[in-house]
Write a protein that holds these residues in place. Structure first.
Motif, mmCIF file in Angstrom:
data_model
loop_
_atom_site.group_PDB
_atom_site.id
_atom_site.type_symbol
_atom_site.label_atom_id
_atom_site.label_comp_id
_atom_site.label_asym_id
_atom_site.label_seq_id
_atom_site.Cartn_x
_atom_site.Cartn_y
_atom_site.Cartn_z
ATOM 1 N N LYS A 1 -2.814 2.196 -4.292
ATOM 2 C CA LYS A 1 -3.700 2.817 -3.305
ATOM 3 C C LYS A 1 -5.133 2.618 -3.778
ATOM 4 O O LYS A 1 -5.496 3.044 -4.882
ATOM 5 N N ASP B 1 0.837 -1.193 0.000
ATOM 6 C CA ASP B 1 0.000 0.000 0.000
ATOM 7 C C ASP B 1 0.875 1.247 0.000
ATOM 8 O O ASP B 1 1.877 1.318 0.713
ATOM 9 N N ASP C 1 0.464 4.001 1.304
ATOM 10 C CA ASP C 1 0.489 4.691 2.594
ATOM 11 C C ASP C 1 1.190 3.890 3.688
ATOM 12 O O ASP C 1 1.270 4.344 4.836
#
Length: 321
Positions: free
Chosen positions: A302, A278, A280
């Motif tokens: 994402k 991911d 993030d």
């Protein structure tokens, strides 16, 4: 005994002497230590740490440890203090004075001046009965039986004990403050320790090109894309989603297995369901994934959309591996 044996023997004896002294310090941590920590924790001011000689060097280290763990601290040299630097101390500050003997001339001059100003004074000393020990509001006992120096002169064991008491003080305050890894990162944004706690994959993918091809992309164009983006990889993307990956290693293996390259497209040589992360996620998670699977690149996404590539070189450059 030859030189090598003598060096090793002296070094081991030094370590053993200091190790024993540190172990004995645990029994000296008492209610007075706890009261001193509690006072600092509840005070509104800073911690001013002072000392002379080698104790001054230890003071600077303790100041650095306190500052990095959430307790504002300032170093004030004892000799400079009595020549103008007393102005460093504000009304709400707590003063810690470090001295093995507690009876040096500078300490005897400085301590009454601090007491006159009304600041709380904490002593880190090996001698409770010294001038400093008697005048301090709190005594953190850093007693050592002897120095590691064979002449019992050079500050060695005593300065190690002072440092350990300072670390114990800092860690007790850290615990009271509930100082977390996120707090640590805020205080260490430029170092590798901080980066491990705050750097995200998105911070790295944004630095790189975004190599991508369609499943029907011709082999020649795949090679050009991988070469131009200089990451040794290209994501195979369909409808903005990752459906495969092609690495320069895949290209080499393909060349050894096929006699003709005519008509080959990305979908013919891609690896389906590649390892992804991911965008993030923390950068350290990328390190763990790469290490687990023995790879040097990861595709980032994402909400199912391809975001770019994080490469092991990014992580090395940031100093977190």
């Amino acid at each position: 005994m030859n030189n090598e044996q003598q060096i090793i023997a002296v070094a081991r004896k030094t370590i053993a002497t200091e190790s024993e002294a540190i172990a004995n310090l645990a029994a000296l941590v008492d209610a007075e230590f706890a009261a001193a920590v509690d006072y600092i924790f509840n005070s509104q001011g800073r911690v001013i740490i002072t000392g002379i000689g080698k104790s001054a060097n230890i003071a600077t280290k303790i100041v650095a440890t306190l500052n990095s763990t959430g307790t504002p601290a300032i170093f004030m040299h004892a000799a400079d203090a009595i020549h103008g630097d007393l102005g460093t101390i504000l009304e709400s500050d707590t003063v810690i004075c470090i001295s093995k003997s507690g009876n040096t001339p500078e300490i005897k001059v400085l301590v009454p001046l601090i007491k006159t100003r009304g600041n709380k004074l904490i002593a880190i000393t090996a001698n409770r009965d010294s001038f400093l020990g008697q005048k301090a509001d709190y005594v953190l006992h850093a007693y050592v039986e002897k120095e590691a120096c064979p002449n019992n002169l050079a500050p060695t064991t005593s300065t190690t004990a002072q440092l350990v008491i300072g670390d114990a003080l800092a860690m007790a305050l850290l615990d009271l403050r509930g100082f977390s890894s996120k707090d640590f990162a805020r205080f260490h944004p430029g170092g590798s320790l901080g980066k491990k706690l705050y750097l995200r994959v998105s911070d790295l993918t944004s630095l790189n090109e975004k190599p991508q091809v369609h499943p029907d992309t011709d082999l020649k164009d795949v090679i050009v894309e991988i070469s131009e983006k200089m990451l040794g990889v290209a994501a195979v993307i369909e409808n903005d989603s990752i459906v495969g990956i092609i690495t320069d290693g895949d290209l080499r293996r393909m060349l050894t297995k096929r006699d003709s390259l005519k008509g080959i497209t990305a979908k013919d040589i891609m690896t389906k369901n590649p390892k992804k992360i991911d965008n993030d996620a923390m950068a350290v998670e990328a390190i763990k994934t790469m290490d687990t699977y023995g790879i040097t690149q990861l595709l980032a996404e994402k909400n199912g959309t391809y975001m770019g590539v994080v490469h092991i070189h990014n992580l090395t450059k940031e100093g977190i591996i």
